[in-house]
Design a protein around this motif. Sequence first.
Motif, PDB file in Angstrom:
ATOM      1  N   UNK A 234       0.845  -1.186   0.000  1.00 55.04           N
ATOM      2  CA  UNK A 234       0.000   0.000   0.000  1.00 55.04           C
ATOM      3  C   UNK A 234       0.886   1.243   0.000  1.00 55.04           C
ATOM      4  N   UNK A 235       0.907   1.929  -1.117  1.00 55.51           N
ATOM      5  CA  UNK A 235       1.676   3.170  -1.187  1.00 55.51           C
ATOM      6  C   UNK A 235       0.781   4.240  -1.798  1.00 55.51           C
ATOM      7  N   UNK A 236       1.004   5.493  -1.401  1.00 52.16           N
ATOM      8  CA  UNK A 236       0.239   6.582  -2.015  1.00 52.16           C
ATOM      9  C   UNK A 236       1.200   7.636  -2.544  1.00 52.16           C
ATOM     10  N   UNK A 237       0.700   8.344  -3.525  1.00 53.88           N
ATOM     11  CA  UNK A 237       1.459   9.435  -4.136  1.00 53.88           C
ATOM     12  C   UNK A 237       2.792   8.992  -4.706  1.00 53.88           C
ATOM     13  N   UNK A 238       2.831   7.797  -5.281  1.00 47.30           N
ATOM     14  CA  UNK A 238       4.064   7.348  -5.916  1.00 47.30           C
ATOM     15  C   UNK A 238       3.867   7.312  -7.431  1.00 47.30           C
ATOM     16  N   UNK A 239       4.905   7.640  -8.198  1.00 48.79           N
ATOM     17  CA  UNK A 239       4.754   7.615  -9.648  1.00 48.79           C
ATOM     18  C   UNK A 239       4.775   6.190 -10.184  1.00 48.79           C
ATOM     19  N   UNK A 240       4.283   5.982 -11.399  1.00 44.73           N
ATOM     20  CA  UNK A 240       4.465   4.675 -12.041  1.00 44.73           C
ATOM     21  C   UNK A 240       5.912   4.524 -12.485  1.00 44.73           C
ATOM     22  N   UNK A 241       6.294   3.333 -12.921  1.00 39.52           N
ATOM     23  CA  UNK A 241       7.647   3.168 -13.454  1.00 39.52           C
ATOM     24  C   UNK A 241       7.701   3.887 -14.787  1.00 39.52           C
TER      25      UNK A 241
END
Lengths: 139, 507
Positions: free
Chosen positions: A51-58
């Motif tokens: 569960x992560x938030x505000x992370x960019x895609x690869x």
Amino acid sequence: MSIEFLVATAVGVMSAAGIYLVLRARTFPVVLGLAFMSYAINVFLFASGRVVINQPPIWGKDVTAYSDPLPQALVLTAIVIAFGMTALVVVLALRTYLETGVDQVDGLADPPGQKPPPPEESAVLGPEPAAPPAGEARR
Amino acid sequence: MTHWLVAPVLLPALLAPIMLLFLRRRLMESRVLSIGGCLALLALAVVLVAQADTGVTQTYAMGDWRAPFGIVLVLDRLSALMLLTTAILALAVMIYAVVTGLDRRGWHFHPLFQFQMLGLNGAFLTGDLFNLFVFFEVMLIASYGLMLHGGGGARLKAGVQYVVINLVGSTLFLVAVGLLYGTTGTLNMAHMGERIGQAPVGDHGLILAGGLLMVAVFALKAAIAPLHFWLPRTYASTSAPMAALFAIMTKVGAYCILRFTTVTFGEGAGEMAWAPAPYLLPAALATMLVGFIGVMGARNLRHLAAFSVVGSMGTLVSAISVFTPQSTAAALYYLPHSTFAAAALFLVADQIARRRGEYGDVLSPSPVFVQAGVLSGLFFLTAIAVVGLPPLSGFPGKLLILDAVRDAPGGWWIWGFILGTTVIGLLAFARAGSTLFWKSAATPGEIKAAPAVAPIASALVVAGLLSILALLTLAGGPVSAYLNATGEQIYEAGAYGGAVLAPGEGG
């Protein structure tokens, strides 16, 4: 309250509701239960990539923290399959009810103690609760 | 990398939409294309078995994305064997369905059949867990359509149960995939096996939960007790050719248990190696007992056949659950045998029911029906095969299993249950046969039944299936040699993983 707690309770509540409803005797609650279980599993699959938030895609090789794209692909597949299957089971349950007059999942007629739906009423009442999903399937 | 490997998946995937789009109202063309497709699949399977028998594990990276990033199809001896079994069964079932006119009784029979083949072949070839889920779904969606084909109230009622239980099974499959992906970070089965061996101790609980849940889902497909309740009613209420085809569907579950356990929970899994095995054996023994007691208690032929499928799954999985090369080879001899025997039994039951008019397939004496002599012969041979008496392949199958499990822990339990259930099965089939044929001979009266459709062709299909069983016995030497090599290959450390993860070096 952490986001993990929120996700975990959401999965838990939806699974519990789904399991309860799937174990009901009539087809309509069972269909709802299957839908609930598939919602629960979709959220759970998202969480399996952490569960992560505000992370960019690869998108670049120098990105170190990113959201895992694979569970999203899995969820997409799972949603498509679950949606199609819900439509199928609704149509099937409806057809079974209209052809055999039995709405129980175990296929047995209502016991004499409970009042069975009168035949002329059943033709009117039968399709109604399940009709919207069936309509969606056709669209 | 040859491209033959992808053909068993590609061919039905192309045929089905062609039939669906262009041949909707043209039965004759559909039939030709469908039987042609089945023949082509059979030829492909033979080619692939020959390729696999060189001992090289071939892989096919879809879109040239290398494992573990892309999806790989893997062909080893086990996959090739399953493809061949499926192709033979499919051809027999397709011919039977065409000659008895089952495909006339509703729309889209042929495309659905091809989609079923697509799902089955894909499930046997894929090396990726999520891809396995997708092929399972393809297979199941097609099977819903085929199971309901021809319609009727009883079939619809059983269909609702079948669909619901499989949807719950699919949900659990996804839970297991999520758990395993969350802990190992991969979906490729061979890669997962490697990662499980290196997993930190804190993750062991979750990995075990995921792995065991996965095996439970496969056990549901394989109808292992206590997850077998859906099978008898489903198989007994669908049309006979489809019940015969579904004989391979339970084997998909058994195949997946074998493949998944050996690849991801094999020796490489360290502490968690063979985690599902201790649960499988008691479940398999219970399945055997339930199945054959069901055979004993069955009131009509189709229930008898359906319960015999449950019983044979118990026998099969009991041999698989030992997880040694010898026991696996024995199980793999029993697998095609039990598939063809069950299919033949469903078709014979159908032939008998068609001729008994209002008596149907109920096990009670009726007046003599037409062609009772030929059918009694076919029933006798099928019963011999299903119960496992010489000379047909059930006998060497059970003998091989008994021999292979002799030294295994719990081996004596398997001995006791296999021998005991064989006696029960023998009694049940003897009783069924004498009721249907001998007591009926003494019953006066006449049966009003429509003349059977294509009696010679459909009897020939059954005879064909039985002759394959005879061939399995006669060619026991070469078949066993292939299967022993299969067993060795499955348990050879790194044979599967090496080929999948480092193609070019191993194969």
